[in-house]
Design an enzyme around this catalytic site. Structure first.
Site, PDB file in Angstrom:
ATOM      1  N   THR A 201      38.133  38.474  28.846  1.00 54.74           N
ATOM      2  CA  THR A 201      38.103  39.796  28.455  1.00 54.74           C
ATOM      3  C   THR A 201      37.109  41.004  29.012  1.00 54.74           C
ATOM      4  O   THR A 201      37.410  41.897  28.383  1.00 54.74           O
ATOM      5  CB  THR A 201      37.125  39.591  27.227  1.00 54.74           C
ATOM      6  OG1 THR A 201      35.224  39.859  28.375  1.00 54.74           O
ATOM      7  CG2 THR A 201      37.012  38.321  26.948  1.00 54.74           C
ATOM      8  N   ASP A 202      37.546  41.315  30.464  1.00 54.51           N
ATOM      9  CA  ASP A 202      37.512  42.398  30.780  1.00 54.51           C
ATOM     10  C   ASP A 202      38.791  42.858  31.896  1.00 54.51           C
ATOM     11  O   ASP A 202      38.291  42.434  33.418  1.00 54.51           O
ATOM     12  CB  ASP A 202      35.967  42.960  32.026  1.00 54.51           C
ATOM     13  CG  ASP A 202      34.921  43.865  32.316  1.00 54.51           C
ATOM     14  OD1 ASP A 202      35.832  44.658  32.362  1.00 54.51           O
ATOM     15  OD2 ASP A 202      34.887  43.721  33.549  1.00 54.51           O
ATOM     16  N   LEU A 203      39.822  42.810  31.941  1.00 54.86           N
ATOM     17  CA  LEU A 203      40.743  42.867  32.359  1.00 54.86           C
ATOM     18  C   LEU A 203      41.129  44.894  32.684  1.00 54.86           C
ATOM     19  O   LEU A 203      41.399  45.661  32.003  1.00 54.86           O
ATOM     20  CB  LEU A 203      42.168  43.055  31.518  1.00 54.86           C
ATOM     21  CG  LEU A 203      42.621  41.328  31.694  1.00 54.86           C
ATOM     22  CD1 LEU A 203      43.812  41.173  30.919  1.00 54.86           C
ATOM     23  CD2 LEU A 203      42.568  41.161  33.256  1.00 54.86           C
TER      24      LEU A 203
END
Length: 75
Positions: A50-52
């Site tokens: 969820t932290d691309l």
């Protein structure tokens, strides 16, 4: 977390091209690797990243690929 030694992150590559764009063939190759990695995380590990962002995409160059032991092979 512990990671094997990789190359630079995607943000440093973007900076190396002075924010003017990375050549399309290079982008295609990098993104294929990112897509395969995300697919593996999702299908095999049931993990959703969820932290691309560019600084979280670590690049591994062909000479750094370890095909021995329990490490993944390049396909």
């Amino acid at each position: 977390m512990v990671f094997s030694m990789l190359g630079c992150n995607l943000l440093s590559v973007i900076k190396a091209y002075n924010y003017r764009g990375i050549p399309i063939p290079v982008v295609k190759k990098m993104m294929l690797g990112v897509a395969k990695g995300l697919d593996f995380l999702h299908r095999k590990c049931n993990i959703i990243h969820t932290d691309l962002k560019p600084e979280n995409v670590l690049l591994q160059f062909p000479g750094q690929i370890n095909t021995e032991g329990d490490h993944f092979e390049e396909t």
